[in-house]
Design an enzyme around this catalytic site. Sequence first.
Site, PDB file in Angstrom:
ATOM      1  N   ILE A 194       8.200   6.957  16.661  1.00 55.42           N
ATOM      2  CA  ILE A 194       8.008   7.729  15.432  1.00 55.42           C
ATOM      3  C   ILE A 194       6.950   8.433  15.511  1.00 55.42           C
ATOM      4  O   ILE A 194       6.775   9.407  15.384  1.00 55.42           O
ATOM      5  CB  ILE A 194       8.069   6.585  14.266  1.00 55.42           C
ATOM      6  CG1 ILE A 194       9.061   5.779  13.984  1.00 55.42           C
ATOM      7  CG2 ILE A 194       7.285   7.518  13.015  1.00 55.42           C
ATOM      8  CD1 ILE A 194      10.337   6.427  13.680  1.00 55.42           C
TER       9      ILE A 194
ATOM     10  N   SER B  66      11.218  11.997   7.376  1.00 58.31           N
ATOM     11  CA  SER B  66       9.835  11.694   6.880  1.00 58.31           C
ATOM     12  C   SER B  66       9.750  10.705   5.640  1.00 58.31           C
ATOM     13  O   SER B  66      10.357  11.076   4.697  1.00 58.31           O
ATOM     14  CB  SER B  66       9.065  13.182   6.822  1.00 58.31           C
ATOM     15  OG  SER B  66       7.985  12.807   6.044  1.00 58.31           O
TER      16      SER B  66
ATOM     17  N   LYS C 251       0.653  -1.342   0.125  1.00 58.55           N
ATOM     18  CA  LYS C 251       0.177  -0.132  -0.086  1.00 58.55           C
ATOM     19  C   LYS C 251       0.846   1.251   0.010  1.00 58.55           C
ATOM     20  O   LYS C 251       0.555   2.178  -0.631  1.00 58.55           O
ATOM     21  CB  LYS C 251      -0.951   0.126   1.352  1.00 58.55           C
ATOM     22  CG  LYS C 251      -1.710   1.286   1.545  1.00 58.55           C
ATOM     23  CD  LYS C 251      -2.298   1.156   2.717  1.00 58.55           C
ATOM     24  CE  LYS C 251      -1.615   1.512   4.262  1.00 58.55           C
ATOM     25  NZ  LYS C 251      -1.344   2.976   4.487  1.00 58.55           N
ATOM     26  N   ASN C 252       1.953   1.401   0.951  1.00 58.52           N
ATOM     27  CA  ASN C 252       2.627   2.555   0.906  1.00 58.52           C
ATOM     28  C   ASN C 252       3.663   2.760  -0.131  1.00 58.52           C
ATOM     29  O   ASN C 252       4.011   3.854  -0.248  1.00 58.52           O
ATOM     30  CB  ASN C 252       3.371   2.397   2.174  1.00 58.52           C
ATOM     31  CG  ASN C 252       2.837   2.362   3.455  1.00 58.52           C
ATOM     32  OD1 ASN C 252       1.633   2.780   3.427  1.00 58.52           O
ATOM     33  ND2 ASN C 252       3.200   2.465   4.751  1.00 58.52           N
TER      34      ASN C 252
ATOM     35  N   LYS D 186      14.057  16.307  10.366  1.00 60.86           N
ATOM     36  CA  LYS D 186      13.505  15.039  10.668  1.00 60.86           C
ATOM     37  C   LYS D 186      13.276  14.044   9.759  1.00 60.86           C
ATOM     38  O   LYS D 186      12.946  14.490   8.639  1.00 60.86           O
ATOM     39  CB  LYS D 186      12.217  15.472  11.492  1.00 60.86           C
ATOM     40  CG  LYS D 186      11.564  14.278  12.153  1.00 60.86           C
ATOM     41  CD  LYS D 186      10.411  14.703  12.947  1.00 60.86           C
ATOM     42  CE  LYS D 186       9.848  13.401  13.745  1.00 60.86           C
ATOM     43  NZ  LYS D 186       8.681  14.065  14.574  1.00 60.86           N
TER      44      LYS D 186
ATOM     45  N   ASP E  12       5.216   0.345  11.671  1.00 62.57           N
ATOM     46  CA  ASP E  12       4.086  -0.131  11.498  1.00 62.57           C
ATOM     47  C   ASP E  12       3.918  -1.741  11.793  1.00 62.57           C
ATOM     48  O   ASP E  12       2.929  -2.487  11.513  1.00 62.57           O
ATOM     49  CB  ASP E  12       3.902  -0.268   9.666  1.00 62.57           C
ATOM     50  CG  ASP E  12       3.477   1.139   9.230  1.00 62.57           C
ATOM     51  OD1 ASP E  12       3.262   1.877  10.134  1.00 62.57           O
ATOM     52  OD2 ASP E  12       3.613   1.339   8.234  1.00 62.57           O
TER      53      ASP E  12
ATOM     54  N   ARG F  47       0.452  14.204  13.186  1.00 67.91           N
ATOM     55  CA  ARG F  47       0.830  14.051  12.021  1.00 67.91           C
ATOM     56  C   ARG F  47       0.826  15.446  11.094  1.00 67.91           C
ATOM     57  O   ARG F  47       0.056  15.578  10.199  1.00 67.91           O
ATOM     58  CB  ARG F  47       0.273  13.149  11.208  1.00 67.91           C
ATOM     59  CG  ARG F  47       0.500  11.718  11.876  1.00 67.91           C
ATOM     60  CD  ARG F  47      -0.145  10.767  11.282  1.00 67.91           C
ATOM     61  NE  ARG F  47       0.666   9.972  10.458  1.00 67.91           N
ATOM     62  CZ  ARG F  47       0.457   8.738   9.490  1.00 67.91           C
ATOM     63  NH1 ARG F  47      -0.848   8.109   9.996  1.00 67.91           N
ATOM     64  NH2 ARG F  47       1.113   8.445   8.498  1.00 67.91           N
TER      65      ARG F  47
ATOM     66  N   CYS G  40      -4.879  11.915  12.859  1.00 67.46           N
ATOM     67  CA  CYS G  40      -5.237  10.732  12.627  1.00 67.46           C
ATOM     68  C   CYS G  40      -5.036  10.184  14.085  1.00 67.46           C
ATOM     69  O   CYS G  40      -4.172  10.784  15.059  1.00 67.46           O
ATOM     70  CB  CYS G  40      -4.697  10.053  11.573  1.00 67.46           C
ATOM     71  SG  CYS G  40      -3.007   9.312  11.936  1.00 67.46           S
TER      72      CYS G  40
ATOM     73  N   ARG H 202      -8.166  -0.776   4.874  1.00 65.78           N
ATOM     74  CA  ARG H 202      -7.244   0.143   4.414  1.00 65.78           C
ATOM     75  C   ARG H 202      -5.945  -0.495   3.736  1.00 65.78           C
ATOM     76  O   ARG H 202      -5.477   0.079   2.888  1.00 65.78           O
ATOM     77  CB  ARG H 202      -7.142   1.100   5.347  1.00 65.78           C
ATOM     78  CG  ARG H 202      -8.327   2.109   5.418  1.00 65.78           C
ATOM     79  CD  ARG H 202      -7.837   3.262   6.300  1.00 65.78           C
ATOM     80  NE  ARG H 202      -6.417   3.890   5.838  1.00 65.78           N
ATOM     81  CZ  ARG H 202      -5.354   4.076   6.681  1.00 65.78           C
ATOM     82  NH1 ARG H 202      -5.427   3.858   7.898  1.00 65.78           N
ATOM     83  NH2 ARG H 202      -4.248   4.384   6.219  1.00 65.78           N
TER      84      ARG H 202
ATOM     85  N   ARG I 272      -4.849  10.343   5.042  1.00 68.62           N
ATOM     86  CA  ARG I 272      -3.825  11.288   5.079  1.00 68.62           C
ATOM     87  C   ARG I 272      -2.795  11.394   3.790  1.00 68.62           C
ATOM     88  O   ARG I 272      -2.261  12.299   3.430  1.00 68.62           O
ATOM     89  CB  ARG I 272      -2.956  11.033   6.661  1.00 68.62           C
ATOM     90  CG  ARG I 272      -2.092  12.102   7.021  1.00 68.62           C
ATOM     91  CD  ARG I 272      -1.363  11.587   8.003  1.00 68.62           C
ATOM     92  NE  ARG I 272       0.080  11.964   7.647  1.00 68.62           N
ATOM     93  CZ  ARG I 272       0.374  13.275   7.802  1.00 68.62           C
ATOM     94  NH1 ARG I 272      -0.338  14.145   8.171  1.00 68.62           N
ATOM     95  NH2 ARG I 272       1.663  13.636   7.234  1.00 68.62           N
TER      96      ARG I 272
HETATM   97  C1  UD1 Z   1       4.392   6.467   6.228  1.00 66.28           C
HETATM   98  C2  UD1 Z   1       3.858   5.485   6.327  1.00 66.28           C
HETATM   99  C3  UD1 Z   1       3.076   4.670   7.560  1.00 66.28           C
HETATM  100  C4  UD1 Z   1       4.502   4.689   8.339  1.00 66.28           C
HETATM  101  C5  UD1 Z   1       5.295   6.086   8.461  1.00 66.28           C
HETATM  102  C6  UD1 Z   1       6.417   6.004   9.111  1.00 66.28           C
HETATM  103  C7  UD1 Z   1       2.656   5.832   3.889  1.00 66.28           C
HETATM  104  C8  UD1 Z   1       1.292   6.022   2.970  1.00 66.28           C
HETATM  105  N1  UD1 Z   1       2.533   5.669   5.214  1.00 66.28           N
HETATM  106  O1  UD1 Z   1       3.709   7.788   6.872  1.00 66.28           O
HETATM  107  O2  UD1 Z   1       2.486   3.615   7.302  1.00 66.28           O
HETATM  108  O3  UD1 Z   1       3.934   4.485   9.738  1.00 66.28           O
HETATM  109  O4  UD1 Z   1       5.631   6.241   6.987  1.00 66.28           O
HETATM  110  O5  UD1 Z   1       7.115   4.731   8.681  1.00 66.28           O
HETATM  111  O6  UD1 Z   1       3.689   5.512   3.271  1.00 66.28           O
HETATM  112  N2  UD1 Z   1       6.475  14.455  10.316  1.00 66.28           N
HETATM  113  C9  UD1 Z   1       6.642  15.921  10.748  1.00 66.28           C
HETATM  114  N3  UD1 Z   1       6.280  16.777   9.641  1.00 66.28           N
HETATM  115  C10 UD1 Z   1       5.838  16.379   8.254  1.00 66.28           C
HETATM  116  C11 UD1 Z   1       5.721  14.810   8.147  1.00 66.28           C
HETATM  117  C12 UD1 Z   1       5.770  14.005   9.068  1.00 66.28           C
HETATM  118  O7  UD1 Z   1       6.786  16.352  11.695  1.00 66.28           O
HETATM  119  O8  UD1 Z   1       5.704  17.237   7.430  1.00 66.28           O
HETATM  120  C13 UD1 Z   1       6.445  13.630  11.585  1.00 66.28           C
HETATM  121  C14 UD1 Z   1       5.356  12.684  11.801  1.00 66.28           C
HETATM  122  O9  UD1 Z   1       4.373  13.231  12.649  1.00 66.28           O
HETATM  123  C15 UD1 Z   1       6.073  11.470  12.303  1.00 66.28           C
HETATM  124  C16 UD1 Z   1       7.240  11.221  11.709  1.00 66.28           C
HETATM  125  O10 UD1 Z   1       7.548  12.540  11.083  1.00 66.28           O
HETATM  126  O11 UD1 Z   1       6.386  11.649  13.693  1.00 66.28           O
HETATM  127  C17 UD1 Z   1       7.431  10.282  10.499  1.00 66.28           C
HETATM  128  O12 UD1 Z   1       6.276  10.588   9.614  1.00 66.28           O
HETATM  129  P1  UD1 Z   1       6.283  10.204   8.328  1.00 66.28           P
HETATM  130  O13 UD1 Z   1       7.728   9.274   8.129  1.00 66.28           O
HETATM  131  O14 UD1 Z   1       6.100  11.316   7.424  1.00 66.28           O
HETATM  132  O15 UD1 Z   1       5.098   9.423   8.108  1.00 66.28           O
HETATM  133  P2  UD1 Z   1       4.172   9.128   6.839  1.00 66.28           P
HETATM  134  O16 UD1 Z   1       4.670   9.371   5.690  1.00 66.28           O
HETATM  135  O17 UD1 Z   1       3.042   9.872   7.071  1.00 66.28           O
END
Ligand code: UD1
Length: 429
Positions: free
Chosen positions: A339, A175, A34-35, A173, A317, A132, A127, A409, A103
């Site tokens: 995370i 992401s 999915k991701n 950080k 995850d 997030r 969420c 999902r 999201r």
């Molecule tokens: C993706 C995955 C999700 C997984 C996560 C971490 C998808 C669709 N989802 O989510 O299943 O759990 O990676 O492996 O691929 N953050 C910020 N600012 C931002 C973006 C993120 O502070 O603009 C923070 C988040 O709150 C979190 C951390 O960064 O604490 C990591 O999040 P991120 O890696 O961005 O997760 P997603 O891409 O949303």
Amino acid sequence: MIFNMDNFDQNSNEKIFITGGNKLYGDVNISGAKNAALPLMALSLIINEDFRLSNVPDLADTRLMLKLLDDLGIKSNWDNGQVNFNGVAQKDEASYELVRQMRASILILGPLLASQGSAKVPLPGGCAIGSRPIDLHVMVMEALGANIKFDSGFIIGSVPSEGLRGGKINFPKISVGATESAIMTAVLAKGQTIISNAAQEPEIVDIVTCLNKAGANIVGEGSNTIIINGVKKLKKLQHDVVADRIEAGSFAIAASITMGDIEIKNIIPKNLEKFLKTLEYTGSKVEISKTAIKICASKRPIPYNIFTEEHPGFPTDLQAQYMTLMTIADGKCKISENIFENRFMHVPELIRMGARISVNKQIATVTGVNYLKAAKVMASDLRASMCLILGGLVALGTSEVDGIYHLDRGYENLENKLSDLGANIRRSR
Ligand code: UD1
């Protein structure tokens, strides 16, 4: 389009009933991730010629992404895991009704800006697993020359007349989503983009592989520095979505927790390295071949501490599912979630099943019990729903898991895959 969302209804009162006690045996084929599928689908906004994806998992989230793209003008047809995209976006405003449901919709922001020169995307909501934020996605767009403002719940982006230009992006950080945003936005920008402190997840490697096949010039994927030399155009291609390492890990835990023996096929074992090592420390036998793993266990798991980390660390995850395994371990262990700030929502539900868990901030202490007991439980998010199913597989009696639209999902055809392995599981109202 030949799909509809009706099978994936958030208001549905379907539940999953599982009677615990069966050991799971046999083999299972893992679906596409999915991701990876979600950002790959968003690439249809910038790959305008004959773009085909195979091994696309049939999930609520992937269907929703297609709907979002369809609403923007990207037509597609879906046949047996293959999605053909055609057409170009006809507008720059994404539907609030659709974006608020997922999201990951934020992933269309960069490709929309790159293809349309402007974008109006509703802010994705929070969420269950945390607030997030999207600040890092916005940082990416600005670093590449876009102007971003916020108005009435929308992110409104525009590109100056000279177009997007490469830039230096040094993430404060790590992401996953923001790294994907950076890659998808920079690929057609003029000049070079250097992403430092990039996420290294296999799904990012998959997106880069796909883009390079389409003529992009990207190196460094899978490391913490990714360099993108912008190209003018992307060409037609076909790409297979990488296997879902989280689904594979979930089935591995199903084998361990039921003391069964499962061969998990169609995967890339190295994408699960840290997790598989951990499973070995808990006493499971892990056999690794080129595209499969075989997991078997014959006694109660040994407790083993973990902390979640960005790839290649232990994936957040799989934290909930691993916690279920530890609830019946022979002793005590600590699970640290590094995370997301609120990713222990499954704890009270596991406690309903008789688990002994206490939480102090980001650390859960799990004291193994001899057995779990069936209970009525409520899934709070996607991975939490799987952890409750795993609990149900070993609990005494019949558990009832509510809120399973979360499960839909991210897990394709889960009940059938589990029943084929011998689980006593059914979905009903
Ligand atoms: C993706 C995955 C999700 C997984 C996560 C971490 C998808 C669709 N989802 O989510 O299943 O759990 O990676 O492996 O691929 N953050 C910020 N600012 C931002 C973006 C993120 O502070 O603009 C923070 C988040 O709150 C979190 C951390 O960064 O604490 C990591 O999040 P991120 O890696 O961005 O997760 P997603 O891409 O949303």
